[in-house]
Design a protein around this motif. Structure first.
Motif, PDB file in Angstrom:
ATOM      1  N   GLY A   1      20.971  23.380 -16.963  1.00  0.00           N
ATOM      2  CA  GLY A   1      19.799  22.965 -17.708  1.00  0.00           C
ATOM      3  C   GLY A   1      19.061  21.830 -17.027  1.00  0.00           C
ATOM      4  N   GLU A   2      19.701  21.189 -16.056  1.00  0.00           N
ATOM      5  CA  GLU A   2      19.063  20.092 -15.347  1.00  0.00           C
ATOM      6  C   GLU A   2      19.292  20.245 -13.862  1.00  0.00           C
ATOM      7  N   PHE A   3      18.489  19.551 -13.124  1.00  0.00           N
ATOM      8  CA  PHE A   3      18.654  19.575 -11.664  1.00  0.00           C
ATOM      9  C   PHE A   3      18.169  18.249 -11.093  1.00  0.00           C
ATOM     10  N   GLU A   4      18.902  17.710 -10.146  1.00  0.00           N
ATOM     11  CA  GLU A   4      18.536  16.418  -9.560  1.00  0.00           C
ATOM     12  C   GLU A   4      18.777  16.443  -8.061  1.00  0.00           C
ATOM     13  N   PHE A   5      17.861  15.921  -7.292  1.00  0.00           N
ATOM     14  CA  PHE A   5      18.008  15.779  -5.832  1.00  0.00           C
ATOM     15  C   PHE A   5      18.129  14.308  -5.479  1.00  0.00           C
ATOM     16  N   ASN A   6      19.064  13.998  -4.609  1.00  0.00           N
ATOM     17  CA  ASN A   6      19.105  12.669  -3.978  1.00  0.00           C
ATOM     18  C   ASN A   6      18.596  12.855  -2.561  1.00  0.00           C
ATOM     19  N   PHE A   7      17.389  12.512  -2.312  1.00  0.00           N
ATOM     20  CA  PHE A   7      16.770  12.722  -0.990  1.00  0.00           C
ATOM     21  C   PHE A   7      16.868  11.412  -0.201  1.00  0.00           C
ATOM     22  N   PRO A   8      17.674  11.352   0.852  1.00  0.00           N
ATOM     23  CA  PRO A   8      17.856  10.091   1.595  1.00  0.00           C
ATOM     24  C   PRO A   8      16.535   9.540   2.105  1.00  0.00           C
ATOM     25  N   GLU A   9      16.444   8.228   2.030  1.00  0.00           N
ATOM     26  CA  GLU A   9      15.206   7.583   2.475  1.00  0.00           C
ATOM     27  C   GLU A   9      14.941   7.794   3.962  1.00  0.00           C
ATOM     28  N   ASP A  10      16.024   7.907   4.774  1.00  0.00           N
ATOM     29  CA  ASP A  10      15.840   8.010   6.223  1.00  0.00           C
ATOM     30  C   ASP A  10      15.695   9.451   6.708  1.00  0.00           C
ATOM     31  N   MET A  11      15.636  10.429   5.794  1.00  0.00           N
ATOM     32  CA  MET A  11      15.479  11.831   6.198  1.00  0.00           C
ATOM     33  C   MET A  11      14.006  12.216   6.116  1.00  0.00           C
ATOM     34  N   THR A  12      13.481  12.713   7.230  1.00  0.00           N
ATOM     35  CA  THR A  12      12.088  13.146   7.271  1.00  0.00           C
ATOM     36  C   THR A  12      11.948  14.549   6.700  1.00  0.00           C
TER      37      THR A  12
ATOM     38  N   GLU B   1      10.621  17.040   8.203  1.00  0.00           N
ATOM     39  CA  GLU B   1      10.975  18.010   9.238  1.00  0.00           C
ATOM     40  C   GLU B   1      12.480  18.250   9.272  1.00  0.00           C
ATOM     41  N   GLU B   2      13.261  17.156   9.143  1.00  0.00           N
ATOM     42  CA  GLU B   2      14.722  17.302   9.129  1.00  0.00           C
ATOM     43  C   GLU B   2      15.168  18.112   7.912  1.00  0.00           C
ATOM     44  N   PHE B   3      14.525  17.848   6.784  1.00  0.00           N
ATOM     45  CA  PHE B   3      14.855  18.570   5.562  1.00  0.00           C
ATOM     46  C   PHE B   3      14.604  20.064   5.717  1.00  0.00           C
ATOM     47  N   GLU B   4      13.426  20.400   6.296  1.00  0.00           N
ATOM     48  CA  GLU B   4      13.090  21.810   6.497  1.00  0.00           C
ATOM     49  C   GLU B   4      14.074  22.490   7.434  1.00  0.00           C
ATOM     50  N   LYS B   5      14.419  21.819   8.544  1.00  0.00           N
ATOM     51  CA  LYS B   5      15.351  22.403   9.503  1.00  0.00           C
ATOM     52  C   LYS B   5      16.718  22.640   8.876  1.00  0.00           C
ATOM     53  N   MET B   6      17.163  21.662   8.068  1.00  0.00           N
ATOM     54  CA  MET B   6      18.486  21.783   7.457  1.00  0.00           C
ATOM     55  C   MET B   6      18.537  22.995   6.534  1.00  0.00           C
ATOM     56  N   PHE B   7      17.507  23.152   5.680  1.00  0.00           N
ATOM     57  CA  PHE B   7      17.503  24.279   4.770  1.00  0.00           C
ATOM     58  C   PHE B   7      17.310  25.598   5.495  1.00  0.00           C
ATOM     59  N   ALA B   8      16.546  25.581   6.578  1.00  0.00           N
ATOM     60  CA  ALA B   8      16.374  26.810   7.346  1.00  0.00           C
ATOM     61  C   ALA B   8      17.707  27.290   7.898  1.00  0.00           C
ATOM     62  N   ARG B   9      18.519  26.336   8.401  1.00  0.00           N
ATOM     63  CA  ARG B   9      19.841  26.709   8.924  1.00  0.00           C
ATOM     64  C   ARG B   9      20.727  27.268   7.811  1.00  0.00           C
TER      65      ARG B   9
ATOM     66  N   HIS C   1       7.967  12.019  -2.766  1.00  0.00           N
ATOM     67  CA  HIS C   1       7.788  12.732  -1.507  1.00  0.00           C
ATOM     68  C   HIS C   1       8.568  14.054  -1.493  1.00  0.00           C
ATOM     69  N   THR C   2       9.674  14.125  -2.278  1.00  0.00           N
ATOM     70  CA  THR C   2      10.390  15.391  -2.393  1.00  0.00           C
ATOM     71  C   THR C   2       9.582  16.395  -3.210  1.00  0.00           C
ATOM     72  N   LYS C   3       8.968  15.900  -4.282  1.00  0.00           N
ATOM     73  CA  LYS C   3       8.120  16.772  -5.098  1.00  0.00           C
ATOM     74  C   LYS C   3       6.938  17.292  -4.273  1.00  0.00           C
ATOM     75  N   ASP C   4       6.368  16.414  -3.441  1.00  0.00           N
ATOM     76  CA  ASP C   4       5.261  16.834  -2.585  1.00  0.00           C
ATOM     77  C   ASP C   4       5.719  17.905  -1.600  1.00  0.00           C
ATOM     78  N   PHE C   5       6.927  17.745  -1.095  1.00  0.00           N
ATOM     79  CA  PHE C   5       7.460  18.727  -0.158  1.00  0.00           C
ATOM     80  C   PHE C   5       7.580  20.104  -0.811  1.00  0.00           C
ATOM     81  N   PHE C   6       8.187  20.153  -2.006  1.00  0.00           N
ATOM     82  CA  PHE C   6       8.339  21.432  -2.689  1.00  0.00           C
ATOM     83  C   PHE C   6       6.993  22.044  -3.039  1.00  0.00           C
ATOM     84  N   LYS C   7       6.042  21.214  -3.405  1.00  0.00           N
ATOM     85  CA  LYS C   7       4.748  21.715  -3.883  1.00  0.00           C
ATOM     86  C   LYS C   7       3.859  22.206  -2.754  1.00  0.00           C
TER      87      LYS C   7
END
Length: 261
Positions: free
Chosen positions: A26-37, A39-47, A83-89
């Motif tokens: 019923g809920e979902f939460e992301f902890n997005f590290p401050e030092d992760m860009t 581009e790094e996020f996209e590459k990680m999920f792509a892998r 910035h995580t919300k912006d990424f998803f959107k």
């Protein structure tokens, strides 16, 4: 997420030191590290997605019912940083629900996924062993091949002389070897040419020559031994040709070898 929710027994935690998250149905939460860009996020999920898609056919159908999968997921309450919300959107091809489903698939199918990787590793080790064995055998074959001397198909001097005697039954076979200097060999041949009033000299593949007379007979055959220098043979034959040209004696060069027949 409150402390009360973090102790909820139905809460699921995933991730590592770089990227982590948790959710309660019923809920979902992301902890997005401050030092992760981004581009790094996209590459990680792509892998992660590529790895899951490759293994999907092996275990997805056994674990998930595609018709009821989304029905089991309750509506999500998204709480993420701006910035995580912006990424998803604006940038991600994944929706938050896609991420949740992906991690459910991974977590629920992790054992099958790991087992498939282990099987792949065993198969690769087997293939590597086979390749190494083939390379080893090829190396041994090459070494053995270099040790084998090629079969010697060249006739010996004795065998060639026997063959000459069989072909030229009425001719005298004279042999020129290393014991006879080039000059002497030239003089001996020229003397016989003069003595027999020669009409034609036939040279067979620089291996021997015949002296032919007016009766079409060939009284003398000169054979050059295998040991005799090819350069010396060439010098002798060149000298004979010069002598014959000066005396209007025909010279015929036959390139085929009598001994190959």
């Amino acid at each position: 997420m409150s402390n009360q929710k973090r102790t909820n027994p139905r809460k699921f935690v995933f991730g590592n030191e770089r990227f982590g998250g948790s959710y309660t149905p019923g809920e979902f939460e992301f902890n997005f590290p401050e030092d992760m860009t981004r581009e790094e996020f996209e590459k990680m999920f792509a892998r992660k997605m590529n790895a899951l898609h490759k293994r999907k056919s092996d275990f997805a159908e056994e674990i998930f019912d595609s018709k009821s999968r989304k029905e089991n997921l309750k509506p999500l309450s998204i709480r993420v940083k701006p910035h995580t919300k912006d990424f998803f959107k604006n940038h991600s091809i994944l929706t938050p629900r896609d991420v949740l489903e992906m991690y459910e698939n991974f977590n629920n199918g992790s054992e099958a996924f790991i087992n498939s990787l282990i099987e792949d590793e065993k198969e690769l080790e087997k293939e590597l062993k086979e390749v190494q064995e083939k390379l080893h055998n090829a190396k041994l074959f090459k070494e053995k091949l270099s040790e084998i001397e090629p079969e010697n198909n060249v006739l010996t001097d004795e065998e060639k002389i026997i063959q000459l005697k069989r072909v030229y039954k009425d001719s005298e076979i004279k042999v020129i070897g290393n014991e006879i200097p080039v000059g002497k060999a030239e003089n001996d041949i020229i003397k016989d040419i003069q003595m027999y009033n020669t009409l034609i000299i036939r040279i067979f593949n620089n291996e021997f020559l015949t002296i032919g007379v007016y009766t079409n007979a060939q009284p003398v055959v000169y054979y050059f031994k295998n040991e005799y220098s090819k350069d010396d043979v060439t010098d002798i034959l060149n000298r004979i040709e010069e002598f014959c040209n000066d005396g209007d004696i025909e010279v015929t060069v036959i390139e085929r070898s009598l001994f190959d027949e």
